[in-house]
Design a protein around this motif. Structure first.
Motif, PDB file in Angstrom:
ATOM      1  N   UNK A  75       4.852   0.576   5.254  1.00  0.00           N
ATOM      2  CA  UNK A  75       4.275   1.247   6.414  1.00  0.00           C
ATOM      3  C   UNK A  75       2.759   1.176   6.378  1.00  0.00           C
ATOM      4  N   UNK A  76       2.104   2.253   6.762  1.00  0.00           N
ATOM      5  CA  UNK A  76       0.649   2.288   6.805  1.00  0.00           C
ATOM      6  C   UNK A  76       0.003   2.115   5.430  1.00  0.00           C
ATOM      7  N   UNK A  77       0.723   2.428   4.358  1.00  0.00           N
ATOM      8  CA  UNK A  77       0.162   2.245   3.007  1.00  0.00           C
ATOM      9  C   UNK A  77      -0.061   0.774   2.670  1.00  0.00           C
ATOM     10  N   UNK A  78       0.564  -0.110   3.453  1.00  0.00           N
ATOM     11  CA  UNK A  78       0.318  -1.549   3.291  1.00  0.00           C
ATOM     12  C   UNK A  78      -1.172  -1.843   3.244  1.00  0.00           C
ATOM     13  N   UNK A  79      -1.898  -1.158   4.136  1.00  0.00           N
ATOM     14  CA  UNK A  79      -3.296  -1.499   4.390  1.00  0.00           C
ATOM     15  C   UNK A  79      -4.279  -0.603   3.638  1.00  0.00           C
ATOM     16  N   UNK A  80      -3.750   0.309   2.821  1.00  0.00           N
ATOM     17  CA  UNK A  80      -4.647   1.280   2.166  1.00  0.00           C
ATOM     18  C   UNK A  80      -4.403   1.470   0.678  1.00  0.00           C
ATOM     19  N   UNK A  81      -3.188   1.171   0.194  1.00  0.00           N
ATOM     20  CA  UNK A  81      -2.802   1.733  -1.114  1.00  0.00           C
ATOM     21  C   UNK A  81      -2.949   0.776  -2.298  1.00  0.00           C
ATOM     22  N   UNK A  82      -4.065   0.909  -2.989  1.00  0.00           N
ATOM     23  CA  UNK A  82      -4.236   0.221  -4.269  1.00  0.00           C
ATOM     24  C   UNK A  82      -3.233   0.791  -5.282  1.00  0.00           C
ATOM     25  N   UNK A  84      -0.155   2.032  -4.850  1.00  0.00           N
ATOM     26  CA  UNK A  84       1.209   1.510  -4.689  1.00  0.00           C
ATOM     27  C   UNK A  84       1.269   0.069  -5.182  1.00  0.00           C
ATOM     28  N   UNK A  85       0.238  -0.697  -4.870  1.00  0.00           N
ATOM     29  CA  UNK A  85       0.168  -2.075  -5.366  1.00  0.00           C
ATOM     30  C   UNK A  85       0.176  -2.098  -6.897  1.00  0.00           C
ATOM     31  N   UNK A  91       5.334  -2.503 -12.771  1.00  0.00           N
ATOM     32  CA  UNK A  91       6.789  -2.530 -13.013  1.00  0.00           C
ATOM     33  C   UNK A  91       7.282  -3.971 -13.174  1.00  0.00           C
ATOM     34  N   UNK A  92       6.661  -4.879 -12.436  1.00  0.00           N
ATOM     35  CA  UNK A  92       6.960  -6.294 -12.629  1.00  0.00           C
ATOM     36  C   UNK A  92       8.311  -6.759 -12.101  1.00  0.00           C
ATOM     37  N   UNK A  93       8.960  -5.942 -11.292  1.00  0.00           N
ATOM     38  CA  UNK A  93      10.237  -6.370 -10.699  1.00  0.00           C
ATOM     39  C   UNK A  93       9.973  -7.251  -9.484  1.00  0.00           C
ATOM     40  N   UNK A 114      -2.605  -4.846   0.887  1.00  0.00           N
ATOM     41  CA  UNK A 114      -2.831  -4.699  -0.553  1.00  0.00           C
ATOM     42  C   UNK A 114      -1.571  -5.048  -1.346  1.00  0.00           C
ATOM     43  N   UNK A 115      -0.438  -5.040  -0.665  1.00  0.00           N
ATOM     44  CA  UNK A 115       0.857  -5.175  -1.353  1.00  0.00           C
ATOM     45  C   UNK A 115       1.260  -6.643  -1.508  1.00  0.00           C
ATOM     46  N   UNK A 116       0.951  -7.467  -0.500  1.00  0.00           N
ATOM     47  CA  UNK A 116       1.430  -8.864  -0.499  1.00  0.00           C
ATOM     48  C   UNK A 116       1.143  -9.636  -1.785  1.00  0.00           C
ATOM     49  N   UNK A 117      -0.069  -9.514  -2.380  1.00  0.00           N
ATOM     50  CA  UNK A 117      -0.358 -10.344  -3.558  1.00  0.00           C
ATOM     51  C   UNK A 117       0.528 -10.056  -4.767  1.00  0.00           C
ATOM     52  N   UNK A 118       1.173  -8.879  -4.808  1.00  0.00           N
ATOM     53  CA  UNK A 118       2.038  -8.578  -5.954  1.00  0.00           C
ATOM     54  C   UNK A 118       3.524  -8.720  -5.588  1.00  0.00           C
TER      55      UNK A 118
END
Ligand code: CA2
Length: 144
Positions: A75-82, A84-85, A91-93, A114-118
């Motif tokens: 959701x909105x944390x996609x664009x804000x959350x270091x 969560x990333x 966790x590496x899953x 922020x999430x896509x690279x991991x």
């Protein structure tokens, strides 16, 4: 295979508000479709929706040793959350990021994740079908 499905903030409103942007399918309907697909592919799901960043992070951390992979719409944390990333990275899953809308066709602030690279990959723009495409891709990856 056991998969953790995470839905981020406000996705509990799906189907109830802003149908032009996010469609008319409710989160319960998406979850039922995910469970049906998982059943066909002999996978089991734990599904969590939260409006709280810390709860999502706790779920990611708890998945270590419990789940084989994660499917997440942050959701909105996609664009804000270091944070969560960092949790996903720690966790590496294998993780697949999904979005209902095409975030690259929307406001510029939605173009960066922020999430896509991991993540192993990202699927965006196919409405509720993004989740099905994402689950299929994750299960394919895990069975390779
Ligand atoms: O397209 C997606 O799946 C998003 O992750 C949805 C987020 C948005 O912040 C991202 O940029 C893209 C918003 C989820 C809010 O969901 C609502 C559903 C119905 C009514 C209002 C909000």
């Amino acid at each position: 295979m056991h998969i953790l499905i995470l839905h981020g903030p406000n996705l509990n409103l799906l189907g109830l508000r802003e149908p032009a942007l996010y469609g008319r399918v409710t989160l319960d309907e998406i979850n039922a479709r995910l469970r049906a697909l998982a059943g066909q592919r002999s996978a089991t799901l734990k599904i969590v929706q939260s409006n709280h960043e810390g709860v999502l992070i706790d779920e990611v951390q708890s998945a270590r040793g419990q789940a084989d992979g994660i499917l997440i719409n942050p959701g909105g944390y996609t664009h804000t959350s270091v944070a969560l990333r960092d949790a996903i990275s720690a966790v590496g899953l294998p993780t697949v990021e999904v979005h209902l809308s095409n975030i690259y066709a929307r406001e510029p602030f939605r173009h960066h994740s922020y999430i896509s690279p991991v993540c192993a990959g990202t699927i965006a723009g196919f409405g509720w079908r993004s989740y099905m495409l994402g689950l299929n891709a994750l299960l394919d990856l895990l069975s390779e």
